[in-house]
Write a protein that holds these residues in place. Sequence first.
Motif, mmCIF file in Angstrom:
data_model
loop_
_atom_site.group_PDB
_atom_site.id
_atom_site.type_symbol
_atom_site.label_atom_id
_atom_site.label_comp_id
_atom_site.label_asym_id
_atom_site.label_seq_id
_atom_site.Cartn_x
_atom_site.Cartn_y
_atom_site.Cartn_z
ATOM 1 N N GLY A 1 21.716 92.794 24.339
ATOM 2 C CA GLY A 1 22.463 92.768 23.077
ATOM 3 C C GLY A 1 22.826 94.146 22.564
ATOM 4 O O GLY A 1 23.020 95.090 23.338
ATOM 5 N N ARG A 2 22.914 94.267 21.264
ATOM 6 C CA ARG A 2 23.259 95.556 20.660
ATOM 7 C C ARG A 2 22.092 96.549 20.738
ATOM 8 O O ARG A 2 22.283 97.757 20.708
ATOM 9 N N GLY A 3 20.888 96.004 20.839
ATOM 10 C CA GLY A 3 19.721 96.877 20.954
ATOM 11 C C GLY A 3 19.769 97.759 22.194
ATOM 12 O O GLY A 3 19.180 98.847 22.218
ATOM 13 N N GLU A 4 20.489 97.293 23.221
ATOM 14 C CA GLU A 4 20.478 98.021 24.487
ATOM 15 C C GLU A 4 21.090 99.418 24.368
ATOM 16 O O GLU A 4 20.678 100.352 25.072
ATOM 17 N N TYR A 5 22.055 99.579 23.470
ATOM 18 C CA TYR A 5 22.671 100.902 23.284
ATOM 19 C C TYR A 5 21.635 101.880 22.737
ATOM 20 O O TYR A 5 21.647 103.059 23.065
ATOM 21 N N VAL A 6 20.757 101.368 21.920
ATOM 22 C CA VAL A 6 19.676 102.195 21.371
ATOM 23 C C VAL A 6 18.615 102.447 22.441
ATOM 24 O O VAL A 6 18.144 103.581 22.613
ATOM 25 N N THR B 1 26.704 112.340 26.252
ATOM 26 C CA THR B 1 26.317 111.982 24.880
ATOM 27 C C THR B 1 25.923 110.498 24.873
ATOM 28 O O THR B 1 26.104 109.789 25.871
ATOM 29 N N TYR B 2 25.461 110.055 23.712
ATOM 30 C CA TYR B 2 25.113 108.631 23.625
ATOM 31 C C TYR B 2 26.327 107.734 23.849
ATOM 32 O O TYR B 2 26.180 106.588 24.284
ATOM 33 N N ALA B 3 27.534 108.245 23.596
ATOM 34 C CA ALA B 3 28.738 107.435 23.850
ATOM 35 C C ALA B 3 28.908 107.165 25.349
ATOM 36 O O ALA B 3 29.394 106.102 25.742
ATOM 37 N N ASP B 4 28.507 108.121 26.181
ATOM 38 C CA ASP B 4 28.571 107.896 27.631
ATOM 39 C C ASP B 4 27.578 106.824 28.068
ATOM 40 O O ASP B 4 27.882 105.999 28.923
ATOM 41 N N LEU B 5 26.385 106.855 27.491
ATOM 42 C CA LEU B 5 25.391 105.835 27.824
ATOM 43 C C LEU B 5 25.927 104.448 27.455
ATOM 44 O O LEU B 5 25.739 103.477 28.196
ATOM 45 N N LEU C 1 29.124 103.599 27.296
ATOM 46 C CA LEU C 1 30.204 103.233 28.224
ATOM 47 C C LEU C 1 29.631 102.734 29.551
ATOM 48 O O LEU C 1 30.175 101.814 30.168
ATOM 49 N N PHE C 2 28.530 103.331 29.973
ATOM 50 C CA PHE C 2 27.823 102.823 31.152
ATOM 51 C C PHE C 2 27.495 101.338 30.966
ATOM 52 O O PHE C 2 27.754 100.496 31.827
ATOM 53 N N GLN C 3 26.946 101.017 29.800
ATOM 54 C CA GLN C 3 26.534 99.648 29.509
ATOM 55 C C GLN C 3 27.739 98.695 29.466
ATOM 56 O O GLN C 3 27.642 97.546 29.905
#
Lengths: 235, 235
Positions: free
Chosen positions: B13-18, B165-169, B171-173
Amino acid sequence: MHYQLYYWPFIQGRGEYVRLALEDAEANYTDVARGKGGTGAMMKLMEGHKGTPPFAPPFLTSGKLVIGQTANILLYLGARHGLAPKAEAGKLWVHQLQLTVADFVLEIHDTHHPLGPSLYYEDQKAPAKKRTEEFWKSRVPKYLGYFEDLVKDNGGAFVTGRRATYADLSLFQIVEGLRYAFPQRMAAFEKQVPRVVALHDRVAERPNIKAYLASKRRIPFNEDGIFRRYKALDL
Amino acid sequence: MHYQLYYWPFIQGRGEYVRLALEDAEANYTDVARGKGGTGAMMKLMEGHKGTPPFAPPFLTSGKLVIGQTANILLYLGARHGLAPKAEAGKLWVHQLQLTVADFVLEIHDTHHPLGPSLYYEDQKAPAKKRTEEFWKSRVPKYLGYFEDLVKDNGGAFVTGRRATYADLSLFQIVEGLRYAFPQRMAAFEKQVPRVVALHDRVAERPNIKAYLASKRRIPFNEDGIFRRYKALDL
């Protein structure tokens, strides 16, 4: 600082949350696409910017900075114009509330566009009706109930306490918009969130907001924006 | 600093970005609801917090701070763990990109839930099919094309340049998720965004991410999350 706001010139849309903050702060700004050149400069900046091109309007330029995404623009402006606390904890809290408002705005938009932004409303009337039912049954009470509880727990003036923030200006716009788009449903619902309604009234009475709303700078609601009045969806 | 992450224990879910940001940063954290008490503490904090209750998971606590909204949590973590520039301009730019990812995530969710989050997929199969068509025809090319151009213009490594950056992580997801949910459609589409795919691969090779993906801490994709594999939508 003189700002340039870039947004579609004929709708309130997402740009309105930025306009309300700029107006409340008496900031010095140009609403670029409403000027002589129309949307030309906006499109050019979106397509031609080699460093930080925004994905979509609204965006704001401030010196060399190009800032896109409504909530991000407000994060930037809030710190500069007393529309959010300066300390990190308060800043993150107001931003969190604004992001929750942004989620709600998207769900409001989806009531008339459940099949996506690339089809016309006329091509999705039946799903729009169904989505709108769900929206009023479960989503409006959840979102506005959340803000109602916050106002209650924080003393009854604004959503984070005694001082207005950009999140309050946005909540004002949500109430205005729901009244425009769903006059019957909203009239029936308002008694469930009296503190949110009172907050709306308090924002409307702020001198700069009052002057803005009475001016030609405030674009009237219409059926190209986020909040659309379609009779079939209000029944 | 020891963080507590609160999110649903059975989905990415959304938690995965964190989670991806915390893992990449080797941050010290507890994924609270996956522990013995389950979601109990999470629900209690959401319903009972008198100061800054989050609207929904995910949220993170850090000392006395309670930070909700995925992008807001990443804004907080990015500054502390070298996953975003410290200077204001770069910070706002990465956050802007993350908010654009967040908009995309919502549209991904709406492919299987066009009539809103409160009905089951089974009750909205036909509109889901239609929304998915539009999504692949116009939205995926628009969003991923935007990031493809950014990677190209910024030198080809990560979305804002040479540093991740966290934005790259995130985009990976997105790439991982689209591959899971729409294996056929995504396989056909990937040649249009080779740089985004290469960025995905580069993130997957980061040692901490690699270790995380191979661990039990990474919850497998499933049909309760954002990315759901429904055969009817992939045809």
